[in-house]
Design an enzyme around this catalytic site. Structure first.
Site, PDB file in Angstrom:
ATOM      1  N   HIS A  13      22.473 -27.258   6.273  1.00 54.73           N
ATOM      2  CA  HIS A  13      22.009 -26.361   5.350  1.00 54.73           C
ATOM      3  C   HIS A  13      20.295 -26.161   5.543  1.00 54.73           C
ATOM      4  CE1 HIS A  13      20.347 -29.948   2.117  1.00 54.73           C
ATOM      5  NE2 HIS A  13      20.144 -30.018   3.336  1.00 54.73           N
ATOM      6  N   CYS A  24      12.312 -28.597   4.496  1.00 59.40           N
ATOM      7  CA  CYS A  24      13.865 -28.285   4.049  1.00 59.40           C
ATOM      8  C   CYS A  24      14.119 -26.901   4.219  1.00 59.40           C
ATOM      9  CB  CYS A  24      14.087 -29.047   2.808  1.00 59.40           C
ATOM     10  SG  CYS A  24      14.081 -30.697   2.766  1.00 59.40           S
ATOM     11  N   HIS A  28      19.026 -27.765   8.677  1.00 56.51           N
ATOM     12  CA  HIS A  28      18.674 -29.224   9.206  1.00 56.51           C
ATOM     13  C   HIS A  28      20.375 -29.718   8.632  1.00 56.51           C
ATOM     14  CE1 HIS A  28      17.338 -29.262   5.336  1.00 56.51           C
ATOM     15  NE2 HIS A  28      17.720 -30.386   5.155  1.00 56.51           N
ATOM     16  N   HIS A  30      22.778 -33.402   7.430  1.00 59.00           N
ATOM     17  CA  HIS A  30      22.980 -34.501   6.953  1.00 59.00           C
ATOM     18  C   HIS A  30      24.371 -35.107   7.180  1.00 59.00           C
ATOM     19  CE1 HIS A  30      19.322 -34.183   4.728  1.00 59.00           C
ATOM     20  NE2 HIS A  30      19.424 -32.996   4.383  1.00 59.00           N
ATOM     21  N   HIS A  68      31.269 -30.158   8.562  1.00 62.35           N
ATOM     22  CA  HIS A  68      30.878 -29.563   9.818  1.00 62.35           C
ATOM     23  C   HIS A  68      30.872 -27.828   9.499  1.00 62.35           C
ATOM     24  CE1 HIS A  68      31.826 -32.997  11.865  1.00 62.35           C
ATOM     25  NE2 HIS A  68      31.044 -32.674  12.825  1.00 62.35           N
ATOM     26  N   GLU A 107      22.668 -37.962   0.333  1.00 58.26           N
ATOM     27  CA  GLU A 107      22.534 -37.259   1.433  1.00 58.26           C
ATOM     28  C   GLU A 107      21.633 -38.026   2.600  1.00 58.26           C
ATOM     29  OE1 GLU A 107      20.182 -33.282   0.549  1.00 58.26           O
ATOM     30  OE2 GLU A 107      18.658 -34.575   1.048  1.00 58.26           O
TER      31      GLU A 107
END
Length: 118
Positions: A13, A24, A28, A30, A68, A107
């Site tokens: 995201h 952010c 990137h 998580h 994914h 997260e």
């Protein structure tokens, strides 16, 4: 009594509304961990609140939508902060889990959101 089940998913995201230069703002990913907590009375015959498989079956389609994927591409998650993802998950699973009490979305191992429907 409360029961819970944990799920994990890997997603990418970016946060489009943060100022330029914020890390952010770039895409990137998580490895998220989700804990779903239900509350209810213990069934005297079955000895449980809910079959864990039923809980898994209710949440897994939501995990499949996120795993994914680029979360920004999902309707309603164009600004996918941890808080917005948590609200989206709650609204998506609540109809099939009326005894839903709380969800926790991690997260990172040390950062997350707890939401109880309030």
């Amino acid at each position: 009594m409360e029961i819970y089940k944990e799920f994990s998913f890997d997603s990418a995201h970016f946060l489009p509304n943060v100022p330029d230069g914020h890390k952010c703002k770039q895409m990137h990913g998580h490895t998220y961990r989700l804990r779903v907590v239900l509350t209810g009375a213990l069934d005297p015959t079955l000895g449980w609140i809910m079959d864990f498989k039923e809980l898994k079956d209710a949440v897994s389609p939501v995990i499949d939508q996120l795993d994914h994927k680029l979360i920004n591409d999902i309707k309603g998650l164009e600004n996918p902060t941890a808080e917005n993802i948590t609200l989206w998950i709650w609204k998506t699973i609540k109809p099939s889990l009326p005894q839903l009490k709380r969800i926790e979305l991690y997260e990172t191992p040390t950062t997350g959101v707890i939401f109880d429907g309030q």
